[in-house]
Design a protein around this motif. Structure first.
Motif, PDB file in Angstrom:
ATOM      1  N   THR A 277       0.911  -1.186  -0.025  1.00 45.42           N
ATOM      2  CA  THR A 277       0.117  -0.037  -0.253  1.00 45.42           C
ATOM      3  C   THR A 277       0.741   1.285   0.021  1.00 45.42           C
ATOM      4  O   THR A 277       0.280   2.275  -0.383  1.00 45.42           O
ATOM      5  CB  THR A 277      -0.949   0.044   1.027  1.00 45.42           C
ATOM      6  OG1 THR A 277      -0.006  -0.260   2.430  1.00 45.42           O
ATOM      7  CG2 THR A 277      -1.991  -1.042   1.145  1.00 45.42           C
ATOM      8  N   ILE A 278       2.055   1.158   0.671  1.00 50.46           N
ATOM      9  CA  ILE A 278       2.813   2.546   0.763  1.00 50.46           C
ATOM     10  C   ILE A 278       3.563   2.765  -0.795  1.00 50.46           C
ATOM     11  O   ILE A 278       3.888   3.875  -1.029  1.00 50.46           O
ATOM     12  CB  ILE A 278       4.008   2.303   1.534  1.00 50.46           C
ATOM     13  CG1 ILE A 278       4.841   3.654   1.915  1.00 50.46           C
ATOM     14  CG2 ILE A 278       5.067   1.190   1.071  1.00 50.46           C
ATOM     15  CD1 ILE A 278       5.823   3.719   3.272  1.00 50.46           C
ATOM     16  N   SER A 279       3.220   1.686  -1.609  1.00 54.88           N
ATOM     17  CA  SER A 279       4.055   2.007  -3.133  1.00 54.88           C
ATOM     18  C   SER A 279       3.254   3.212  -3.756  1.00 54.88           C
ATOM     19  O   SER A 279       4.058   4.155  -4.385  1.00 54.88           O
ATOM     20  CB  SER A 279       3.784   0.883  -3.921  1.00 54.88           C
ATOM     21  OG  SER A 279       4.720  -0.314  -3.460  1.00 54.88           O
ATOM     22  N   ASP A 280       2.060   3.415  -3.522  1.00 54.60           N
ATOM     23  CA  ASP A 280       1.319   4.623  -4.155  1.00 54.60           C
ATOM     24  C   ASP A 280       1.934   5.853  -3.827  1.00 54.60           C
ATOM     25  O   ASP A 280       2.145   6.765  -4.335  1.00 54.60           O
ATOM     26  CB  ASP A 280      -0.151   4.409  -4.010  1.00 54.60           C
ATOM     27  CG  ASP A 280      -0.930   3.388  -4.900  1.00 54.60           C
ATOM     28  OD1 ASP A 280      -0.108   2.899  -5.989  1.00 54.60           O
ATOM     29  OD2 ASP A 280      -1.871   2.705  -4.533  1.00 54.60           O
ATOM     30  N   SER A 281       2.165   5.927  -2.304  1.00 53.76           N
ATOM     31  CA  SER A 281       2.584   7.075  -1.699  1.00 53.76           C
ATOM     32  C   SER A 281       3.683   7.508  -2.256  1.00 53.76           C
ATOM     33  O   SER A 281       4.438   8.554  -2.657  1.00 53.76           O
ATOM     34  CB  SER A 281       2.369   7.155  -0.338  1.00 53.76           C
ATOM     35  OG  SER A 281       0.898   6.951   0.137  1.00 53.76           O
ATOM     36  N   LEU A 282       4.850   6.379  -2.034  1.00 53.81           N
ATOM     37  CA  LEU A 282       6.162   6.750  -2.546  1.00 53.81           C
ATOM     38  C   LEU A 282       6.266   7.065  -4.032  1.00 53.81           C
ATOM     39  O   LEU A 282       7.141   7.923  -4.368  1.00 53.81           O
ATOM     40  CB  LEU A 282       7.108   5.569  -2.352  1.00 53.81           C
ATOM     41  CG  LEU A 282       7.404   5.006  -0.889  1.00 53.81           C
ATOM     42  CD1 LEU A 282       8.068   3.540  -0.722  1.00 53.81           C
ATOM     43  CD2 LEU A 282       8.393   6.083  -0.312  1.00 53.81           C
ATOM     44  N   TYR A 283       5.500   6.503  -4.929  1.00 53.18           N
ATOM     45  CA  TYR A 283       5.515   6.798  -6.224  1.00 53.18           C
ATOM     46  C   TYR A 283       5.097   8.262  -6.323  1.00 53.18           C
ATOM     47  O   TYR A 283       5.778   9.085  -7.255  1.00 53.18           O
ATOM     48  CB  TYR A 283       4.495   5.926  -6.923  1.00 53.18           C
ATOM     49  CG  TYR A 283       4.754   6.192  -8.542  1.00 53.18           C
ATOM     50  CD1 TYR A 283       5.458   5.578  -9.192  1.00 53.18           C
ATOM     51  CD2 TYR A 283       3.879   7.150  -9.429  1.00 53.18           C
ATOM     52  CE1 TYR A 283       5.794   5.729 -10.673  1.00 53.18           C
ATOM     53  CE2 TYR A 283       3.957   7.278 -10.696  1.00 53.18           C
ATOM     54  CZ  TYR A 283       4.965   6.307 -11.432  1.00 53.18           C
ATOM     55  OH  TYR A 283       4.958   6.740 -12.608  1.00 53.18           O
ATOM     56  N   SER A 284       3.936   8.660  -5.738  1.00 51.92           N
ATOM     57  CA  SER A 284       3.834  10.170  -5.863  1.00 51.92           C
ATOM     58  C   SER A 284       4.965  11.082  -5.399  1.00 51.92           C
ATOM     59  O   SER A 284       5.366  12.051  -6.020  1.00 51.92           O
ATOM     60  CB  SER A 284       2.490  10.551  -4.874  1.00 51.92           C
ATOM     61  OG  SER A 284       1.327   9.745  -5.454  1.00 51.92           O
ATOM     62  N   LEU A 285       5.677  10.536  -4.246  1.00 47.02           N
ATOM     63  CA  LEU A 285       6.619  11.474  -3.686  1.00 47.02           C
ATOM     64  C   LEU A 285       7.952  11.296  -4.755  1.00 47.02           C
ATOM     65  O   LEU A 285       8.392  12.410  -4.938  1.00 47.02           O
ATOM     66  CB  LEU A 285       7.230  10.792  -2.398  1.00 47.02           C
ATOM     67  CG  LEU A 285       8.236  11.437  -1.757  1.00 47.02           C
ATOM     68  CD1 LEU A 285       8.156  13.035  -1.653  1.00 47.02           C
ATOM     69  CD2 LEU A 285       8.950  10.720  -0.587  1.00 47.02           C
TER      70      LEU A 285
END
Length: 126
Positions: free
Chosen positions: A73-81
């Motif tokens: 789930t953290i992948s989406d947030s990291l991708y945005s960052l």
């Protein structure tokens, strides 16, 4: 007969024998390194060198983006960052702004620190 550079041989050995989490930490550390070098070159008005280091930093962010595992789930947030960081690196490169490089450097340092902590916690757990 060509002689190989011992440092390059060592670096290649480290990369090929490292665990995935260690490789990610190396990417974060490399990102920080190239941002710092770009910023220093820019402050010395060496625009070509600054550009070259900035592109290396962008390449590292691109690598971080493509190696994300979508099942977490953290992948989406990291991708945005990462996407934001890359756009800021591009902006810093176009407008020659060291303050933007400092902003992205802050993110890179925070990510490296968090990742290093996670690795150490994992090691201490086992």
């Amino acid at each position: 007969m060509a002689f190989s550079n011992p440092y390059q041989t060592y670096q290649k050995q480290v990369v090929t024998t490292s665990k995935p989490e260690e490789l990610t930490l190396m990417l974060y550390q490399g990102l920080d390194k190239f941002i710092r070098l770009s910023k220093t070159a820019l402050q010395q008005n060496n625009l070509e060198e600054s550009h070259s280091y900035n592109i290396r930093a962008q390449d590292i962010v691109s690598e971080l983006m493509v190696t994300l595992k979508k099942e977490y789930t953290i992948s989406d947030s990291l991708y945005s960052l990462y996407e934001y960081m890359k756009s800021r690196l591009i902006e810093a490169n176009i407008h020659k702004k060291p303050d933007i490089l400092e902003e992205v450097e802050g993110y890179a340092l925070e990510l490296a620190e968090a990742w290093s902590t996670a690795i150490n916690q994992k090691k201490n757990k086992y």
